[in-house]
Design a protein around this motif. Structure first.
Motif, mmCIF file in Angstrom:
data_model
loop_
_atom_site.group_PDB
_atom_site.id
_atom_site.type_symbol
_atom_site.label_atom_id
_atom_site.label_comp_id
_atom_site.label_asym_id
_atom_site.label_seq_id
_atom_site.Cartn_x
_atom_site.Cartn_y
_atom_site.Cartn_z
ATOM 1 N N THR A 13 35.477 44.164 39.249
ATOM 2 C CA THR A 13 35.218 42.629 38.966
ATOM 3 C C THR A 13 35.337 42.704 37.468
ATOM 4 O OG1 THR A 13 32.877 43.326 38.487
ATOM 5 C CG2 THR A 13 33.543 42.687 40.642
ATOM 6 N N ASP A 14 35.829 43.538 36.690
ATOM 7 C CA ASP A 14 35.767 43.537 35.247
ATOM 8 C C ASP A 14 37.357 42.866 34.948
ATOM 9 O OD1 ASP A 14 32.753 43.777 34.150
ATOM 10 O OD2 ASP A 14 34.272 45.673 34.800
ATOM 11 N N THR A 15 38.635 43.398 35.730
ATOM 12 C CA THR A 15 39.853 43.798 35.690
ATOM 13 C C THR A 15 39.895 43.476 36.668
ATOM 14 O OG1 THR A 15 40.388 45.418 35.567
ATOM 15 C CG2 THR A 15 40.026 44.282 33.223
ATOM 16 N N PRO A 16 40.346 42.555 37.766
ATOM 17 C CA PRO A 16 40.512 42.316 39.030
ATOM 18 C C PRO A 16 42.032 42.692 39.721
ATOM 19 C CG PRO A 16 39.695 39.277 38.414
ATOM 20 C CD PRO A 16 39.236 40.448 36.965
ATOM 21 N N VAL A 17 42.045 42.805 40.704
ATOM 22 C CA VAL A 17 43.297 43.611 41.248
ATOM 23 C C VAL A 17 44.345 41.995 41.259
ATOM 24 C CG1 VAL A 17 44.380 43.600 43.700
ATOM 25 C CG2 VAL A 17 41.761 44.913 43.565
ATOM 26 N N SER A 18 43.727 41.187 41.173
ATOM 27 C CA SER A 18 44.782 39.524 40.999
ATOM 28 C C SER A 18 45.446 40.009 39.500
ATOM 29 C CB SER A 18 44.200 38.517 40.683
ATOM 30 O OG SER A 18 43.423 38.008 39.965
ATOM 31 N N ASP A 19 44.934 40.815 38.554
ATOM 32 C CA ASP A 19 45.029 40.829 37.321
ATOM 33 C C ASP A 19 46.625 42.143 37.311
ATOM 34 O OD1 ASP A 19 43.815 39.105 36.372
ATOM 35 O OD2 ASP A 19 43.189 41.172 35.344
ATOM 36 N N GLY A 20 46.043 43.182 38.299
ATOM 37 C CA GLY A 20 47.653 43.578 38.828
ATOM 38 C C GLY A 20 48.620 43.349 39.395
ATOM 39 N N LYS A 21 48.467 42.583 40.475
ATOM 40 C CA LYS A 21 49.220 41.501 41.171
ATOM 41 C C LYS A 21 50.488 40.863 40.776
ATOM 42 C CE LYS A 21 46.860 41.418 45.558
ATOM 43 N NZ LYS A 21 45.906 40.952 46.096
#
Length: 252
Positions: free
Chosen positions: A206-214
């Motif tokens: 929730t700090d750096t969500p998976v959407s950032d990874g995508k």
């Protein structure tokens, strides 16, 4: 994990650990952490690599930076660290804030980064909503209240407690560095990364969500994203064995 060593870089005393032999790997921890958080990872990877884990300036046993730094300043220090130890090319693993530093280093010192692993990495500025701008306004009011004596300081402390993030509240002398860093948008750098890149994310981060990874997977030329089940922002701890297997295979 080995005995802590110290090295002086630009008049800063930096603490680090090094174990193992082989091709070098450097581990960069996240905000509010220190090298010890990588103890198990360091011990595992040291069976095949020479592994370094630093206390970044302002954390652990390393000295504070002399002014407010951003990720670019930290990246310069890591580059000087590599130069001092005669390391010409390195495999870089950065978690969270350490990922920020790794992104900058991989674009500004392209020839020094062999492979890049970003773990629940920071660097993407989230979309700002109304609540964000309300918090910013309250923070500015808090700074003004600091000039209003004892009562003003009490009110300012209360505002920080209500609107400041946990990292901000606990940053102390590093608060200016935190503010400078989180406002640094690294997204324009992503297409400039030339090193093969592995992105590892916890599905429940929730700090750096998976959407950032995508986003990073789409914009870094040679990137692959692996999402770990039942893991959060510290995915390398939550799914330690799976994490080490994935990393070891990537570094082969």
């Amino acid at each position: 994990m080995g005995r802590v060593k110290f090295i002086e870089i630009d008049q800063l005393k930096i603490a680090y650990n090094v174990v193992g032999t082989g091709k070098p790997v450097v581990l960069l921890h996240g905000w509010g952490c220190e090298a010890n958080i990588f103890k198990s990872v360091l011990d595992t990877l040291s069976s095949t690599h020479q592994v370094f884990a630093l206390d970044l300036p302002g954390f652990g046993l390393s000295e504070n930076p002399p002014t407010a730094w951003d990720a670019s300043d930290y990246a310069k220090l890591i580059s000087l660290f590599l130069d001092k130890l005669n390391i010409s090319k390195v495999n870089l693993i950065g978690h969270s804030y350490g990922g920020r530093i790794s992104i900058v280093l991989a674009t500004e010192e392209v020839e020094k980064v062999n492979k890049l692993i970003l773990v629940d990495s920071a660097g993407i500025i989230p979309r700002r909503n109304t609540n964000y701008y309300i918090r910013i306004c309250m923070a500015k009011i808090g700074r003004l209240m600091r000039h209003c004596g004892t009562l003003g300081n009490r009110i300012a402390d209360r505002i920080v407690h209500q609107v400041g993030s946990k990292d901000y509240q606990e940053a102390g002398a590093m608060r200016a560095t935190l503010v400078k860093s989180v406002n640094q948008n690294l997204r324009p750098l992503l297409p400039k990364i030339q090193a093969p890149t592995l992105l590892i994310w916890g599905e429940n981060d929730t700090d750096t969500p998976v959407s950032d990874g995508k986003i990073m997977e789409e914009e870094i030329p040679q990137a692959e994203l692996v999402v770990l089940d039942n893991a959060g922002h510290y995915s390398f701890l939550d799914q330690f064995h799976q994490f080490c297997q994935i990393v070891s295979k990537f570094l082969e």
